[in-house]
Design an enzyme around this catalytic site. Structure first.
Site, mmCIF file in Angstrom:
data_model
loop_
_atom_site.group_PDB
_atom_site.id
_atom_site.type_symbol
_atom_site.label_atom_id
_atom_site.label_comp_id
_atom_site.label_asym_id
_atom_site.label_seq_id
_atom_site.Cartn_x
_atom_site.Cartn_y
_atom_site.Cartn_z
ATOM 1 N N TYR A 1 35.942 43.592 13.710
ATOM 2 C CA TYR A 1 34.918 44.395 13.058
ATOM 3 C C TYR A 1 35.727 45.779 12.293
ATOM 4 C CZ TYR A 1 30.888 42.660 15.640
ATOM 5 O OH TYR A 1 29.833 42.108 16.201
ATOM 6 N N GLY A 2 36.810 45.839 12.930
ATOM 7 C CA GLY A 2 37.572 47.188 12.435
ATOM 8 C C GLY A 2 37.734 47.243 11.011
ATOM 9 N N CYS B 1 32.643 48.797 21.670
ATOM 10 C CA CYS B 1 33.346 48.660 20.664
ATOM 11 C C CYS B 1 33.165 50.118 19.985
ATOM 12 C CB CYS B 1 32.750 47.421 19.873
ATOM 13 S SG CYS B 1 33.556 47.457 18.094
ATOM 14 N N ASN B 2 34.644 50.367 19.670
ATOM 15 C CA ASN B 2 34.756 51.803 19.067
ATOM 16 C C ASN B 2 34.391 51.822 17.470
ATOM 17 O OD1 ASN B 2 36.457 53.923 20.617
ATOM 18 N ND2 ASN B 2 36.731 51.815 21.185
ATOM 19 N N THR B 3 34.588 50.713 16.968
ATOM 20 C CA THR B 3 34.324 50.547 15.559
ATOM 21 C C THR B 3 32.722 50.672 15.436
ATOM 22 O OG1 THR B 3 36.287 48.998 15.152
ATOM 23 C CG2 THR B 3 34.617 49.180 13.283
ATOM 24 N N CYS C 1 39.951 51.934 20.851
ATOM 25 C CA CYS C 1 39.689 50.809 20.403
ATOM 26 C C CYS C 1 39.507 50.129 21.689
ATOM 27 C CB CYS C 1 40.740 50.088 19.577
ATOM 28 S SG CYS C 1 40.487 48.347 19.268
ATOM 29 N N THR C 2 38.616 49.227 22.072
ATOM 30 C CA THR C 2 38.572 48.613 23.218
ATOM 31 C C THR C 2 39.604 47.525 23.602
ATOM 32 O OG1 THR C 2 36.625 47.330 22.463
ATOM 33 C CG2 THR C 2 36.113 49.282 23.636
ATOM 34 N N HIS C 3 40.364 47.093 22.601
ATOM 35 C CA HIS C 3 41.174 46.209 23.070
ATOM 36 C C HIS C 3 42.561 46.809 23.578
ATOM 37 C CE1 HIS C 3 38.814 43.341 20.608
ATOM 38 N NE2 HIS C 3 39.988 42.540 20.698
HETATM 39 N N1 DGL Z 1 36.717 46.330 19.793
HETATM 40 C C1 DGL Z 1 37.227 46.804 18.627
HETATM 41 C C2 DGL Z 1 36.985 48.126 18.705
HETATM 42 O O1 DGL Z 1 37.001 48.694 19.612
HETATM 43 C C3 DGL Z 1 38.197 46.165 17.943
HETATM 44 C C4 DGL Z 1 38.100 44.937 17.457
HETATM 45 C C5 DGL Z 1 37.604 44.745 16.048
HETATM 46 O O2 DGL Z 1 38.388 45.164 14.945
HETATM 47 O O3 DGL Z 1 36.775 44.044 15.844
HETATM 48 O O4 DGL Z 1 36.942 48.863 17.767
#
Ligand code: DGL
Length: 274
Positions: A43-44, A74-76, A185-187
């Site tokens: 999503y980023g 998800c932060n995004t 970012c949750t990753h």
């Molecule tokens: N999990 C997404 C976040 O926390 C990062 C991965 C993405 O770009 O979708 O922003």
């Protein structure tokens, strides 16, 4: 609302499992219904409109399954879509950015905070906004680290390539004197050991890593307690996992990081939830 209803959690992929893990440890009675949009990750790099539309579809799916609250893990999506979602949906929605910003503002000693995240999160300036709301004197420095997400999805968590990428990204904070670094970012919490090492190497000691997932789980607990919806049943809850593609790959990743055994992950055609 029935406190036995599940908590809906979603992310663009596996990253939100870091939030699910914190929820499982702090709210052990809660049943989680997780959706990972693995077909459309990342999503980023996508626009606000696209991320909002994807988040809307997933929220409709979660509501159709009877969740009592939605956690945007998800932060995004938290940075780009949550304001719109809160206007459109009639159930509580918890994001990860506001709790993460609050933790960072509480942790910093010298007032200089670094934030790493996706392009969308950093461009949105949402961490800065929340941190400045808490204290306008604080300094916030953001750095987008787009390569981290595919490296995590590939499982290259302790790899020398990932370490070199981290050196380049984190080297940008040299001279900024940051004493806390938000894993926005949750990753990224999946890379926290490697990031901690590289921060020590390129910025020196004394930098605290902030994982917004911890505060998000606390926020969820507070919200459910206030609403009388906290599930304190001693029974082990049966969590459920859904994705938009690659169910088996997701399942094995989930089993490598969650404290529970993920027996099944189902594909759901999310585009039908218009
Ligand atoms: N999990 C997404 C976040 O926390 C990062 C991965 C993405 O770009 O979708 O922003």
């Amino acid at each position: 609302m029935d406190c036995g209803l599940p908590v809906g959690v979603f992310d663009s992929g596996v990253g939100g499992l870091t939030v699910a893990k914190e929820i499982m440890s702090r709210l052990p009675g809660e049943r989680i219904l997780y959706y990972g949009d693995t077909a459309r990750v990342p999503y980023g790099s996508k626009s606000k409109e696209t991320v909002t539309e994807y988040s809307r579809q997933i929220t409709k799916f979660l509501i159709s399954q009877g969740v009592k609250v939605v956690v945007v893990a998800c932060n995004t999506a938290s940075a780009l879509a949550v304001d719109t979602m809160r206007k459109e949906f009639d159930l509580p929605i918890i994001d990860v950015v506001e709790p993460g910003a609050r933790t960072a503002a509480g942790v910093t000693r010298n007032g200089s905070i670094g934030v790493i995240g996706t392009e969308g999160t950093i461009r949105s300036g949402m961490y800065n906004k929340h941190i400045y709301n808490i204290s306008p004197e604080l300094n916030v420095f953001g750095k987008a680290c787009p390569l981290f997400v595919p490296l995590v999805e590939e499982g290259w968590i302790y790899d020398s390539v990932t370490r070199e990428v981290a050196r380049r990204y984190l080297g940008e904070f040299r001279g900024k004197d940051v004493d806390s670094l938000v894993l926005g970012c949750t990753h990224y919490p999946l890379l926290s050991n490697l990031i901690r090492d590289v921060v020590q190497e390129v910025l020196g000691g004394g930098v605290t890593l902030v994982n917004p997932a911890v505060e998000t789980a606390k926020c969820l607990k507070q919200l459910l307690t206030e609403r009388g919806e906290l599930n304190s049943s001693p029974e082990v809850p049966e969590h459920r996992f859904y994705v938009s593609d690659g169910a088996e790959k997701f399942r094995s990743f989930a089993n490598s990081i969650l404290p529970c055994n993920v027996i099944e992950t189902k594909n759901v055609a999310i585009k039908t939830f218009e």
